[in-house]
Design a protein around this motif. Structure first.
Motif, PDB file in Angstrom:
ATOM      1  N   ILE A  96      47.854  25.758  45.887  1.00 21.67           N
ATOM      2  CA  ILE A  96      48.354  26.499  44.377  1.00 21.67           C
ATOM      3  C   ILE A  96      47.130  26.601  43.316  1.00 21.67           C
ATOM      4  CG2 ILE A  96      49.504  26.390  42.784  1.00 21.67           C
ATOM      5  CD1 ILE A  96      51.792  24.275  44.211  1.00 21.67           C
ATOM      6  N   ARG A  97      46.318  27.842  43.273  1.00 14.09           N
ATOM      7  CA  ARG A  97      45.815  27.481  42.650  1.00 14.09           C
ATOM      8  C   ARG A  97      45.806  29.175  41.013  1.00 14.09           C
ATOM      9  NH1 ARG A  97      43.175  32.284  44.293  1.00 14.09           N
ATOM     10  NH2 ARG A  97      43.103  32.457  46.877  1.00 14.09           N
ATOM     11  N   PRO A  98      45.398  28.997  40.453  1.00 13.53           N
ATOM     12  CA  PRO A  98      45.301  30.466  39.647  1.00 13.53           C
ATOM     13  C   PRO A  98      44.463  31.130  40.420  1.00 13.53           C
ATOM     14  CG  PRO A  98      43.503  28.560  38.269  1.00 13.53           C
ATOM     15  CD  PRO A  98      44.086  28.024  39.517  1.00 13.53           C
ATOM     16  N   ALA A  99      45.702  32.597  40.398  1.00 13.57           N
ATOM     17  CA  ALA A  99      44.378  34.509  40.502  1.00 13.57           C
ATOM     18  C   ALA A  99      43.731  34.511  40.056  1.00 13.57           C
ATOM     19  CB  ALA A  99      45.464  34.934  39.530  1.00 13.57           C
ATOM     20  N   ALA A 100      42.620  35.142  41.057  1.00  9.15           N
ATOM     21  CA  ALA A 100      41.444  35.137  40.402  1.00  9.15           C
ATOM     22  C   ALA A 100      41.140  36.248  41.126  1.00  9.15           C
ATOM     23  CB  ALA A 100      40.298  34.620  41.742  1.00  9.15           C
ATOM     24  N   ALA A 101      39.805  37.190  40.538  1.00  8.08           N
ATOM     25  CA  ALA A 101      39.893  38.552  40.953  1.00  8.08           C
ATOM     26  C   ALA A 101      39.991  38.997  42.093  1.00  8.08           C
ATOM     27  CB  ALA A 101      38.407  38.632  39.896  1.00  8.08           C
ATOM     28  N   ASP A 102      40.282  39.029  42.824  1.00  5.16           N
ATOM     29  CA  ASP A 102      40.668  39.215  44.106  1.00  5.16           C
ATOM     30  C   ASP A 102      41.893  39.716  44.110  1.00  5.16           C
ATOM     31  OD1 ASP A 102      40.155  36.759  44.813  1.00  5.16           O
ATOM     32  OD2 ASP A 102      40.108  37.177  46.963  1.00  5.16           O
ATOM     33  N   ASP A 103      42.247  38.595  43.711  1.00  4.24           N
ATOM     34  CA  ASP A 103      44.024  38.333  43.700  1.00  4.24           C
ATOM     35  C   ASP A 103      44.270  39.959  42.860  1.00  4.24           C
ATOM     36  OD1 ASP A 103      43.933  35.837  45.291  1.00  4.24           O
ATOM     37  OD2 ASP A 103      43.103  35.383  43.692  1.00  4.24           O
ATOM     38  N   ALA A 104      43.682  40.457  41.873  1.00  2.00           N
ATOM     39  CA  ALA A 104      44.604  40.945  41.464  1.00  2.00           C
ATOM     40  C   ALA A 104      44.542  42.232  41.891  1.00  2.00           C
ATOM     41  CB  ALA A 104      43.700  41.447  39.564  1.00  2.00           C
ATOM     42  N   GLU A 105      43.560  42.580  42.775  1.00  2.00           N
ATOM     43  CA  GLU A 105      43.201  43.950  44.220  1.00  2.00           C
ATOM     44  C   GLU A 105      44.360  43.882  44.929  1.00  2.00           C
ATOM     45  OE1 GLU A 105      39.265  44.671  44.883  1.00  2.00           O
ATOM     46  OE2 GLU A 105      38.327  44.318  43.707  1.00  2.00           O
ATOM     47  N   ARG A 106      44.953  42.348  45.408  1.00  2.20           N
ATOM     48  CA  ARG A 106      45.370  42.730  46.009  1.00  2.20           C
ATOM     49  C   ARG A 106      47.070  42.662  46.279  1.00  2.20           C
ATOM     50  NH1 ARG A 106      43.948  36.791  48.791  1.00  2.20           N
ATOM     51  NH2 ARG A 106      45.298  37.203  50.714  1.00  2.20           N
ATOM     52  N   LEU A 107      46.879  41.943  44.800  1.00  2.00           N
ATOM     53  CA  LEU A 107      48.655  41.924  44.056  1.00  2.00           C
ATOM     54  C   LEU A 107      49.096  42.151  42.861  1.00  2.00           C
ATOM     55  CD1 LEU A 107      51.391  41.607  46.023  1.00  2.00           C
ATOM     56  CD2 LEU A 107      51.655  38.828  45.306  1.00  2.00           C
ATOM     57  N   ALA A 108      48.596  42.877  42.269  1.00  6.64           N
ATOM     58  CA  ALA A 108      48.601  43.248  41.031  1.00  6.64           C
ATOM     59  C   ALA A 108      49.168  42.263  39.657  1.00  6.64           C
ATOM     60  CB  ALA A 108      49.194  43.821  40.601  1.00  6.64           C
ATOM     61  N   LEU A 109      48.121  41.105  40.385  1.00  2.98           N
ATOM     62  CA  LEU A 109      48.522  39.267  39.578  1.00  2.98           C
ATOM     63  C   LEU A 109      47.967  39.999  37.807  1.00  2.98           C
ATOM     64  CD1 LEU A 109      49.167  37.061  42.025  1.00  2.98           C
ATOM     65  CD2 LEU A 109      50.745  37.792  40.746  1.00  2.98           C
ATOM     66  N   PRO A 110      48.390  39.419  37.055  1.00  2.00           N
ATOM     67  CA  PRO A 110      47.193  38.916  36.026  1.00  2.00           C
ATOM     68  C   PRO A 110      46.369  37.650  35.927  1.00  2.00           C
ATOM     69  CG  PRO A 110      49.411  38.142  35.103  1.00  2.00           C
ATOM     70  CD  PRO A 110      49.209  38.708  36.478  1.00  2.00           C
ATOM     71  N   ALA A 111      44.955  38.206  35.997  1.00  2.00           N
ATOM     72  CA  ALA A 111      44.228  36.827  35.702  1.00  2.00           C
ATOM     73  C   ALA A 111      44.796  35.492  35.465  1.00  2.00           C
ATOM     74  CB  ALA A 111      42.998  37.097  34.813  1.00  2.00           C
ATOM     75  N   GLY A 112      44.579  34.859  35.835  1.00  2.00           N
ATOM     76  CA  GLY A 112      45.235  33.019  35.259  1.00  2.00           C
ATOM     77  C   GLY A 112      46.650  32.304  36.189  1.00  2.00           C
ATOM     78  N   ALA A 113      46.949  33.950  36.082  1.00  2.00           N
ATOM     79  CA  ALA A 113      48.810  33.706  37.330  1.00  2.00           C
ATOM     80  C   ALA A 113      48.584  32.572  38.384  1.00  2.00           C
ATOM     81  CB  ALA A 113      49.364  35.096  37.877  1.00  2.00           C
ATOM     82  N   THR A 114      49.738  31.875  38.374  1.00  2.00           N
ATOM     83  CA  THR A 114      49.612  31.083  39.412  1.00  2.00           C
ATOM     84  C   THR A 114      50.343  31.587  40.897  1.00  2.00           C
ATOM     85  OG1 THR A 114      50.011  28.831  37.979  1.00  2.00           O
ATOM     86  CG2 THR A 114      51.002  28.723  39.726  1.00  2.00           C
ATOM     87  N   LEU A 115      49.577  31.158  41.410  1.00  2.00           N
ATOM     88  CA  LEU A 115      49.733  31.847  42.787  1.00  2.00           C
ATOM     89  C   LEU A 115      49.846  30.174  43.983  1.00  2.00           C
ATOM     90  CD1 LEU A 115      46.902  31.688  44.886  1.00  2.00           C
ATOM     91  CD2 LEU A 115      47.333  34.004  43.403  1.00  2.00           C
ATOM     92  N   LEU A 116      50.170  30.576  44.911  1.00  2.00           N
ATOM     93  CA  LEU A 116      50.007  29.731  46.760  1.00  2.00           C
ATOM     94  C   LEU A 116      49.083  30.946  47.567  1.00  2.00           C
ATOM     95  CD1 LEU A 116      50.983  27.480  48.267  1.00  2.00           C
ATOM     96  CD2 LEU A 116      52.888  28.749  48.868  1.00  2.00           C
ATOM     97  N   ALA A 117      48.651  30.343  47.569  1.00  2.19           N
ATOM     98  CA  ALA A 117      47.574  30.441  48.461  1.00  2.19           C
ATOM     99  C   ALA A 117      47.699  29.973  49.997  1.00  2.19           C
ATOM    100  CB  ALA A 117      46.392  30.740  48.320  1.00  2.19           C
ATOM    101  N   ILE A 118      48.168  30.639  51.721  1.00  2.00           N
ATOM    102  CA  ILE A 118      48.345  29.711  52.396  1.00  2.00           C
ATOM    103  C   ILE A 118      47.770  30.246  53.112  1.00  2.00           C
ATOM    104  CG2 ILE A 118      50.246  30.946  52.338  1.00  2.00           C
ATOM    105  CD1 ILE A 118      51.616  27.804  53.561  1.00  2.00           C
ATOM    106  N   THR A 119      46.973  30.245  54.629  1.00  2.00           N
ATOM    107  CA  THR A 119      46.547  30.121  55.718  1.00  2.00           C
ATOM    108  C   THR A 119      47.350  29.923  56.788  1.00  2.00           C
ATOM    109  OG1 THR A 119      44.905  31.069  55.289  1.00  2.00           O
ATOM    110  CG2 THR A 119      44.688  30.725  57.673  1.00  2.00           C
ATOM    111  N   CYS A 120      48.107  30.406  58.215  1.00  2.00           N
ATOM    112  CA  CYS A 120      48.736  30.046  58.790  1.00  2.00           C
ATOM    113  C   CYS A 120      48.202  30.852  60.011  1.00  2.00           C
ATOM    114  CB  CYS A 120      50.546  31.073  58.633  1.00  2.00           C
ATOM    115  SG  CYS A 120      51.968  30.124  59.960  1.00  2.00           S
ATOM    116  N   ARG A 121      48.714  30.029  61.272  1.00  2.00           N
ATOM    117  CA  ARG A 121      48.130  30.677  62.622  1.00  2.00           C
ATOM    118  C   ARG A 121      48.968  30.570  63.698  1.00  2.00           C
ATOM    119  NH1 ARG A 121      43.180  27.949  66.533  1.00  2.00           N
ATOM    120  NH2 ARG A 121      44.176  26.332  65.563  1.00  2.00           N
TER     121      ARG A 121
END
Length: 229
Positions: A96-121
């Motif tokens: 769980i982390r704050p949205a970074a600049a590239d997250d805004a491009e991926r999901l149009a989230l405002p800077a600092g919005a809280t998101l879950l980043a998860i990688t799954c195989r």
């Protein structure tokens, strides 16, 4: 054990998908056992979905061919099981982390919005099938931050629990980056099919996912009809 050795060669891609396996007589000589023993091991590998046997041609490492529907959100478990292969998945990273600049491009989230980043195989018959890299807006789906995804993959969990009103797919070919190649057990630079998807509930962004498949075993399909006169 013979099976462990043959399985290791397949899963490490020393014998890549489509490769012919040595004939029974050659394997019996190599391992100092009877052809009956080799035949039993090969039958077990067929049942595990790792190889296929072709009459008068021999045994070959199975090359799964799966299909994704462009206009649908397809559960990867269903993709794998439609091939007649056993499915499982593992979580490689979750934070769980704050949205970074590239997250805004991926999901149009405002800077600092809280998101879950998860990688799954995802696996098909113990071979890596797909790499899932996903961010989920915790403003839209706060319960995702409290879920361990031990029994259900993030994508399946979202589809089952969270309503969405519209989605966008982007499909492209790409060369496997070193980290992707390591996860998928393919060579760095190998061709891959990449499907990126964003979903919203009305104007509220929910999730962005990047699905990376080895390019020799996957294709996308669309069914459509003519519109207008």
């Amino acid at each position: 054990m013979i099976r462990d050795d043959l399985e290791a060669k397949i899963l490490s891609r020393e014998w890549p998908p489509g490769a012919q396996i040595p004939f029974e007589a050659d394997l019996a000589t190599r391992y100092g056992c009877s052809r009956m023993t080799v035949n039993k091991v090969l039958t077990q590998l067929v049942q595990a979905g790792l190889i296929e046997r072709r009459r008068k041609a021999g045994s070959f490492v199975r090359r799964p061919q799966s299909h994704s529907a462009v206009l649908e959100i397809v559960d990867i478990r269903r993709e794998v099981e439609a091939l007649g292969l056993a499915y499982h998945f593992e979580i490689l990273r979750s934070e769980i982390r704050p949205a970074a600049a590239d997250d805004a491009e991926r999901l149009a989230l405002p800077a600092g919005a809280t998101l879950l980043a998860i990688t799954c195989r995802h696996f098909a018959a113990r071979q890596p099938f797909c790499l899932e890299e996903r961010i989920i807006s915790l403003d839209a789906v706060p319960e995702a931050g409290e879920t361990d995804f031990a029994d259900i993959s993030p994508g399946a969990w979202l589809v089952a629990r969270i309503p969405w009103s519209n989605a966008e797919h982007r499909i492209r070919a790409a060369a496997a980056a070193p980290s992707e190649a390591a996860s998928l057990l393919i060579e760095a630079g190998a061709p891959c099919l990449v499907i990126e998807r964003r979903t919203w509930d009305q104007a509220r962004p929910i999730t962005h996912v990047r699905l990376t498949y080895p390019g020799d075993g996957h294709e996308v399909v669309a069914h459509f009809a003519p519109t207008g006169a």
